[in-house]
Design an enzyme around this catalytic site. Structure first.
Site, short mmCIF file in Angstrom:
data_model
loop_
_atom_site.label_atom_id
_atom_site.label_comp_id
_atom_site.label_asym_id
_atom_site.label_seq_id
_atom_site.Cartn_x
_atom_site.Cartn_y
_atom_site.Cartn_z
N ASP A 1 0.87 -1.16 0.00
CA ASP A 1 0.00 0.00 0.00
C ASP A 1 0.92 1.23 0.00
O ASP A 1 2.13 1.14 0.25
CB ASP A 1 -0.93 -0.02 1.22
C1 GLC Z 1 -4.28 4.20 -0.24
C2 GLC Z 1 -5.19 3.06 0.14
C3 GLC Z 1 -5.24 1.98 -0.90
C4 GLC Z 1 -5.08 2.59 -2.27
C5 GLC Z 1 -3.67 3.15 -2.37
C6 GLC Z 1 -3.43 3.86 -3.71
O1 GLC Z 1 -3.56 4.65 0.88
O2 GLC Z 1 -4.95 2.43 1.40
O3 GLC Z 1 -6.51 1.31 -0.74
O4 GLC Z 1 -5.27 1.60 -3.27
O5 GLC Z 1 -3.38 4.04 -1.30
O6 GLC Z 1 -4.23 4.97 -3.80
#
Ligand code: GLC
Length: 735
Positions: free
Chosen positions: A293
């Site tokens: 993430d």
């Molecule tokens: C965010 C979220 C995740 C998302 C990623 C990219 O922090 O936790 O669900 O896909 O970053 O935006």
């Protein structure tokens, strides 16, 4: 030469190479589409330098990043060898320009994988996933994912960070809106449907995009409903509650997985060898790749398991995390870690192999560029809007309908009051990608159209979403007094749920409850219409309302179905996929809880201990009667299959769709099991007077067995119960 001309030449060159006009010995194996993917992967891998391998394991951003939770300096001069980019564009031009740099201007011409958060639509925004879960229509969920895949892939996106399949039982946690509710089996079924919808029938030709199972794993257990925090998840609960949706997604062929922010009982999800390698890659043999993430690797420092980014990179990578999303840890440290022997060449090649495999499977080497198209060709097609509207209709849940106030058939004067009545943007919910409030049909717009020529609508704003301003109350009371019935539209703003959107209470702000009391005192029947990204605390609003319709955040076409349910044109069929507590203080409260030592004691002294609306609750405009379930055999041996059937009759005057839920209960087991567990469901339209036979084909090893803390499924001899509606039949396993 313009970029488009360059791309044209690139396409021609790619085509010529593909047709091998200069003799087979000049075409590198990895560029030969006739060869098996694994052969192409190995050929390409052995040509790559250490630096080229490391860059394939990094993801930067491209375009204007509008995600307020993830603000970071964009990488200025993006190298053509980068593995992936989060693409914020809505047309393919910019994406194709960067792709040209990768394919035509680098030594090996490895295409970039472009990603975006397409959670419940790209531009045609469907209901939030929690709402979709209340439809109990996986086929329709799959169709909606297909709409998203088409709009996304035509806009230059090859990979979505969805489905989110975190089992969640705490409505204070804003991300409860992004998943499919409190039940592991429901999340597993919807996960498979979404993966199939996103990835389509032909990965290499499209329209399709790689799915991403997230957030792996246990994120929904976030302590206190706060985000990014500690989760206490035993191995037993990991296996019986949080892992099943992911296993389903892997079986459905999801190409990628995203590691989670949360600390899983002391070992963060983004540096967890057990979940990332032992379970996902060795047990389940997932051969795609794991992306972190955003920032989850460098956050190991704040989680207290890494002193610096180099150590964070080492721990994440060796735990099995393959690609770094904007941590700037792998690009900065991985090559040195390999040279120092702290990361093995074998582990490095394993990660690169996985990324290349996904790119080959997606056909990116043969089709690196996205064809240009007009916005009209890409977005908001009538057939796609129809899917969004149907899913919104089937997601809405009629929670209360006292004295059959609904449908509204006789009223001639309808007062429409409240902050959600004319709101458009907030109906989109969180993670609305490139959705626009301009595309949204408001509740009021839907009511105007639905009741045109049948009733006169009046309107009053009443109050804001929050705050103290009661100056709108007088007008609200005035229109309520002049009406035959009041439609009171209350709810949440779009950003009150989703990421980084925890709330200490799931009650609506006091001002909205005050408005409801003022309106209710006018003595006219109130239909409470609720928009939210989470279950709400309704213990004070429920007594003020004759009817309650939960519309969730229905996306671009929520107005018409909500109005259609109020008018009776649509017979509501939604059933709750998450429990509505009586009050916040009950949280966590969910249907598949383990048994209490003293089921009739230990209750709250100050509030009820049962929820206001339980999992599976939902009313409609007809009635269904269930016969006695009939079982094919009451005793069975290992390897047997059992069938249980039940006849359901639509005893009302209207056609209606009924969802039959089949639960399993095993009251005595060496591991204490939930009091009941959903194992099958089926939704079907029954005409008025029609009887339908619903069947549960039981495979005991799949449906009756349980799982232990090592992930081993086991089936004990003894009694099991199959529960359907308020009936149950006993099955006995004999050795
Ligand atoms: C965010 C979220 C995740 C998302 C990623 C990219 O922090 O936790 O669900 O896909 O970053 O935006």
């Amino acid at each position: 030469m313009k970029t488009t001309e360059k791309i044209g030449c690139g396409l021609l060159l790619t085509a010529l190479l593909a047709f091998d006009v200069w003799g087979g010995d000049r075409l590198p194996a990895y560029k030969d589409a006739q060869r098996p993917v694994e052969e192409r992967v190995e050929d390409l891998l052995q040509r790559m330098t250490l630096e080229e391998k490391v860059l394939q394991l990094n993801q930067y951003t491209l375009g204007r990043n509008d995600n307020v939770n993830n603000m970071a300096d964009p990488v200025g001069d993006i190298p053509g060898e980068i593995g992936s980019l989060i693409y914020f564009g809505t047309s393919p031009e910019l994406r194709n320009r960067l792709q040209y740099r990768a394919v035509e201007e680098t030594r090996l011409g490895i295409p970039i994988l472009f990603a975006f958060d397409v959670i419940h639509g790209f531009r045609t925004i469907c209901p939030i996933p929690l709402a979709q879960a209340c439809s109990w229509n996986p086929e329709l969920v799959k169709k909606a994912a297909g709409v998203a895949a088409r709009e996304s892939s035509m806009s230059g996106v090859d990979w979505t960070f969805a489905p989110m399949i975190d089992v969640a039982r705490d409505g204070r946690w804003g991300r409860v809106s992004e998943g499919y509710g409190e039940d592991p089996y429901a999340n597993a079924v919807y996960c498979a449907a979404a993966v199939q919808g996103f990835q389509g029938d032909n990965l290499a030709e499209g329209p399709r995009m790689a799915a991403c199972l997230k957030h792996y794993v246990g994120y929904g257990a976030s302590e206190g409903g706060r985000d990014y925090v500690y989760t206490e998840v035993s191995r037993q609960t990991l296996w019986d509650t949080y892992l099943p949706p992911y296993e389903s997604g892997v079986e459905a062929g999801a190409l990628t997985v995203m590691s989670s922010f949360n600390d899983i009982s002391g070992v963060p999800g983004s540096a967890n060898p057990y979940t990332l390698t032992e379970v996902l890659k060795k047990r389940w043999k997932h051969d795609g790749f794991v992306v972190s993430d955003w920032g989850a690797i460098q956050q190991l420092r704040s989680q207290g398991v890494a002193a610096d980014c180099a150590e964070a990179a080492l721990k994440s990578f060796n735990a099995g995390l393959d690609m770094d999303m904007m941590n700037r840890c792998y690009d900065a440290h991985l090559a040195d870690l390999v040279r120092a022997g702290k990361v093995s060449q074998e582990r490095l090649d394993d990660a690169v192999r996985r990324v290349l495999r996904v790119k080959f499977r997606l056909g990116l080497f043969e089709h690196p560029y996205t064809p240009e198209s007009t916005e009209e060709e890409r977005f908001l097609r009538p057939e796609d809007l129809a899917v969004a509207e149907q899913l919104a209709a089937e997601s809405m849940v009629l929670l209360k309908n006292e004295h059959n106030l609904l449908p509204i058939e006789k009223a001639r004067r309808i007062a429409v009051i409240g902050p959600m009545a004319k709101s458009r943007f907030h109906l989109l919910g969180s993670w609305a990608a490139h959705g626009s409030g301009e595309d949204v049909e408001s509740i009021f717009m839907g009511l105007e159209r639905e009741f045109a020529g049948r009733a006169e609508l009046s309107y009053a704003f009443g109050c804001g979403f929050d705050g103290e301003d009661t100056t709108g109350f007088a007008e609200a009371v005035s229109v309520a007094r002049a009406a035959d019935v009041v439609v009171l539209c209350l709810g949440e703003k779009a950003n009150w749920s989703g990421e980084n959107a925890s709330r200490s209470t799931i009650a609506l702000p006091a001002i909205q409850e005050r408005l409801a009391r003022e309106v209710a005192q006018c003595g006219k029947p109130v239909v409470l219409l609720l928009t939210s990204g989470r279950p709400l605390e309704l213990c004070r609003l429920e007594p003020l309302s004759a009817a309650i319709l939960q519309v969730w955040q229905p996306g671009v076409r929520g107005g018409a179905p909500a109005a259609g349910i109020l008018s009776g044109r649509i017979n509501p069929s939604g059933r709750l996929a998450i429990t509505f507590p009586y009050a916040t203080g009950q949280i966590p409260i969910y249907y598949n809880h383990r048994q209490s030592a003293r089921p009739h004691q230990g209750k709250y002294q100050d509030i009820p201990s049962t929820p206001l609306y339980e999992f599976g609750h939902g009313l409609c405009y007809t009635t269904f009667s269930y016969g006695e379930p009939v079982v094919s055999c009451e005793t069975f041996r290992r390897g047997d299959r059992i069938t249980v059937e039940v006849d359901v009759t639509n005893t009302g005057s209207r056609d209606g769709a009924e969802t039959v839920f089949w639960f399993v209960s095993d009251p005595v087991c060496r591991i204490s099991r939930p009091v009941k567990e959903l194992r099958h469901f089926e939704k079907r339209l029954l005409r008025s007077g029609e009887t339908g036979r619903f069947r549960f084909e039981i495979n005991p090893e799949r449906d009756l067995a349980f799982v232990d803390e090592d992930g081993n499924r086991f089936l004990e001899p003894g009694d099991y119960y199959i529960l359907v509606k308020d009936r149950k039949v006993k099955l006995t396993l004999v050795e």
